[in-house]
Write a protein that holds these residues in place. Structure first.
Motif, PDB file in Angstrom:
ATOM      1  N   TYR A 170       0.846  -0.934   0.011  1.00 17.70           N
ATOM      2  CA  TYR A 170       0.009   0.111   0.025  1.00 17.70           C
ATOM      3  C   TYR A 170       0.896   1.241  -0.064  1.00 17.70           C
ATOM      4  O   TYR A 170       2.106   1.189   0.141  1.00 17.70           O
ATOM      5  CB  TYR A 170      -0.809   0.273   1.206  1.00 17.70           C
ATOM      6  CG  TYR A 170      -0.292   0.286   2.456  1.00 17.70           C
ATOM      7  CD1 TYR A 170       0.501  -0.878   3.253  1.00 17.70           C
ATOM      8  CD2 TYR A 170      -0.084   1.608   3.071  1.00 17.70           C
ATOM      9  CE1 TYR A 170       1.114  -0.559   4.654  1.00 17.70           C
ATOM     10  CE2 TYR A 170       0.600   1.665   4.111  1.00 17.70           C
ATOM     11  CZ  TYR A 170       1.033   0.603   4.949  1.00 17.70           C
ATOM     12  OH  TYR A 170       1.829   1.040   5.977  1.00 17.70           O
ATOM     13  N   LEU A 184      -7.132  -2.197   1.222  1.00 16.85           N
ATOM     14  CA  LEU A 184      -6.667  -0.819   2.012  1.00 16.85           C
ATOM     15  C   LEU A 184      -7.158   0.208   1.461  1.00 16.85           C
ATOM     16  O   LEU A 184      -7.574   1.212   1.928  1.00 16.85           O
ATOM     17  CB  LEU A 184      -5.151  -1.269   2.129  1.00 16.85           C
ATOM     18  CG  LEU A 184      -4.556  -0.205   3.480  1.00 16.85           C
ATOM     19  CD1 LEU A 184      -3.263  -0.742   4.239  1.00 16.85           C
ATOM     20  CD2 LEU A 184      -4.297   1.091   2.842  1.00 16.85           C
ATOM     21  N   LEU A 254      -8.642   2.285   9.700  1.00 14.01           N
ATOM     22  CA  LEU A 254      -8.763   3.324   8.544  1.00 14.01           C
ATOM     23  C   LEU A 254      -9.751   4.627   9.003  1.00 14.01           C
ATOM     24  O   LEU A 254      -9.522   5.616   8.708  1.00 14.01           O
ATOM     25  CB  LEU A 254      -9.306   2.722   7.231  1.00 14.01           C
ATOM     26  CG  LEU A 254      -8.108   2.252   6.490  1.00 14.01           C
ATOM     27  CD1 LEU A 254      -8.578   1.014   5.668  1.00 14.01           C
ATOM     28  CD2 LEU A 254      -7.264   3.261   5.694  1.00 14.01           C
ATOM     29  N   VAL A 299      -0.105   4.106   7.105  1.00 15.11           N
ATOM     30  CA  VAL A 299      -1.561   4.414   6.690  1.00 15.11           C
ATOM     31  C   VAL A 299      -1.768   5.976   6.932  1.00 15.11           C
ATOM     32  O   VAL A 299      -2.189   6.847   6.040  1.00 15.11           O
ATOM     33  CB  VAL A 299      -2.788   3.733   7.445  1.00 15.11           C
ATOM     34  CG1 VAL A 299      -3.986   4.281   7.175  1.00 15.11           C
ATOM     35  CG2 VAL A 299      -2.599   2.305   6.866  1.00 15.11           C
TER      36      VAL A 299
END
Ligand code: GDP
Length: 310
Positions: A170, A184, A254, A299
C-alpha cells in the motif's frame, strides 16, 4: 562488503508503477545514475527493442518491477495478456541482462505465486508445492517463471540475479478505484467519502474476519535495495512485516486515521477470499532487514499524501 550501487547505471524497469516509483525515490539516496525508459519509447515485450536499448544505455544493475498488473476481474478476462505480456517482459529483460553483462538484477514477484493451500506464515520453500489460486494463475505462472529465470541464469551463467517476493503493498501510487482496488485503498477511500458525506455507516465486504499483512511500498523499496546490496542467493526472499490484521481491524484503523466515526456494516454478499495470507519473513530478517514501519503510521502518512486526490 556488500554489492555497491554508488556510481552505477541503474535501470528501474517499470518506474511508473507503484513499486517502481518507490524504488526510484529510494535510489535517490544511493548516488547512482538512475535510468528509465518510457512505454512510448520501447515495448518491453519486444526482445530486439529491449536488447538494443540495453546495448546503448549499458545498465549495470536492474530493478525489474515492470509487469502487467490487475485485479481478479482483469486476470480472468485477459488470461493470454497476463501470461504473454509478463513472460515476455521478464524473459527479454533477464536474458538481455545476461547478454549485456549486467552485474546484478532483482526481480519482484507477488504473493499469488504460492499455492492456494499452504502453511502460514508462508515460507519461501512453499513455492511449487501445490495448486495455485485459479483466478490469478496466469499472472502467478509468469511470476514463478521470472523467479526460475533468475535461478537458471545463475546456475548456467553465474549471473547474480535475485528475486524478492513482496506481500500486499500500500502507499502512494496505489489504485484507489473502488471497483478494481485492493482492500486497503478501497477502505481508505470509502472512509474518506463517508466522512465528507457525513454518512452513518461504511460498507466492508465479507465477514471482516480474514487476516492480511500490509507493507508500505517505501519499506518494500528499502528492503529490495538492502537485498540488492547484501543477498546473492538462488532462492527468492519474502518481503513483508511479519504482522497481520483482520479486515475488521483494518477498517477500524482506517476510520480512526481518516476521522470517520460511523458504523461498520459487513456485506455478506461479497467474498472473503483466502482466510489468511502471511509471509514468513525470517529469511529477510536473517539478512539484516527488519525496518517495516507500523501499519497505523504508514496508513496515516499515506492518507496525508493522497487525501486531496481521493
Ligand atoms: P486479496 O487480499 O487478494 O483477497 O484481495 P483484496 O485486498 O481485494 O481483499 C481482501 C479482503 O478484504 C477480502 O476479504 C475482501 O472481501 C475484504 N474487503 C472488505 N472491504 C473491501 C473493499 O471495499 N474492497 C476490497 N477489494 N476488499 C474488501
Amino acid at each position: 562488503m556488500g554489492f555497491e550501487l554508488g556510481g552505477k547505471n541503474i535501470w528501474v524497469a517499470g518506474h511508473r508503477g507503484m513499486a517502481g516509483s518507490a524504488i526510484m525515490r529510494r535510489l535517490r539516496q544511493e548516488h547512482c545514475n538512475i535510468q528509465t525508459v518510457d512505454r512510448s519509447e520501447i515495448d518491453l515485450r519486444n526482445q530486439l527493442a529491449v536488447d538494443g536499448w540495453m546495448k546503448t544505455n549499458k545498465p549495470q544493475v536492474i530493478f525489474l518491477a515492470a509487469a502487467k498488473v490487475g485485479g481478479i476481474l482483469a486476470n480472468s478476462s485477459y488470461p493470454a495478456d497476463f501470461l504473454y505480456d509478463n513472460l515476455m517482459i521478464e524473459t527479454n529483460i533477464i536474458h538481455g541482462a545476461w547478454a549485456n553483462g549486467v552485474e546484478k538484477l532483482i526481480f519482484l514477484g507477488s504473493t499469488c505465486i504460492y499455492p492456494k493451500e499452504t502453511p502460514q506464515p508462508i515460507p519461501e520453500s512453499a513455492l511449487l508445492t501445490g495448486p495455485l489460486e485459479p483466478t490469478n494463475e496466469w499472472y502467478a505462472i509468469a511470476k514463478i517463471a521470472g523467479i526460475k529465470l533468475c535461478q537458471a541464469y545463475r546456475k548456467q551463467h553465474g549471473c547474480d540475479f535475485i528475486a524478492a517476493q513482496p506481500t500486499n503493498l500500500y502507499g502512494p501510487g496505489d489504485n484507489y478505484n473502488l471497483a478494481t482496488s485492493h482492500v486497503l485503498p478501497a477502505l481508505m477511500r470509502k472512509a474518506h467519502e463517508a466522512k465528507k458525506a457525513k454518512s452513518r455507516d461504511l460498507s466492508v465486504w465479507g465477514s471482516g474476519k480474514p487476516l492480511r499483512e500490509f507493507l508500505h511500498v517505501d519499506d518494500l523499496a528499502d528492503a529490495v535495495v538492502h537485498l540488492t546490496k547484501n543477498y546473492s542467493g538462488e532462492e527468492h526472499v519474502n518481503v513483508g512485516t511479519g504482522h497481520e490484521i483482520s479486515i475488521r481491524g483494518l477498517a477500524e484503523l482506517l476510520c480512526r486515521v481518516v476521522g470517520f466515526d460511523g458504523e461498520l456494516v459487513f456485506d455478506a454478499t461479497k467474498p472473503d477470499g483466502t482466510l489468511r495470507k502471511l509471509c514468513d519473513i525470517s529469511k529477510l530478517k536473517s539478512l539484516g532487514w527488519d525496518n517495516a514501519r507500523g501499519l497505523e503510521d504508514g496508513v496515516a502518512s499515506t492518507y496525508r499524501a493522497v487525501a486531496e486526490t481521493l
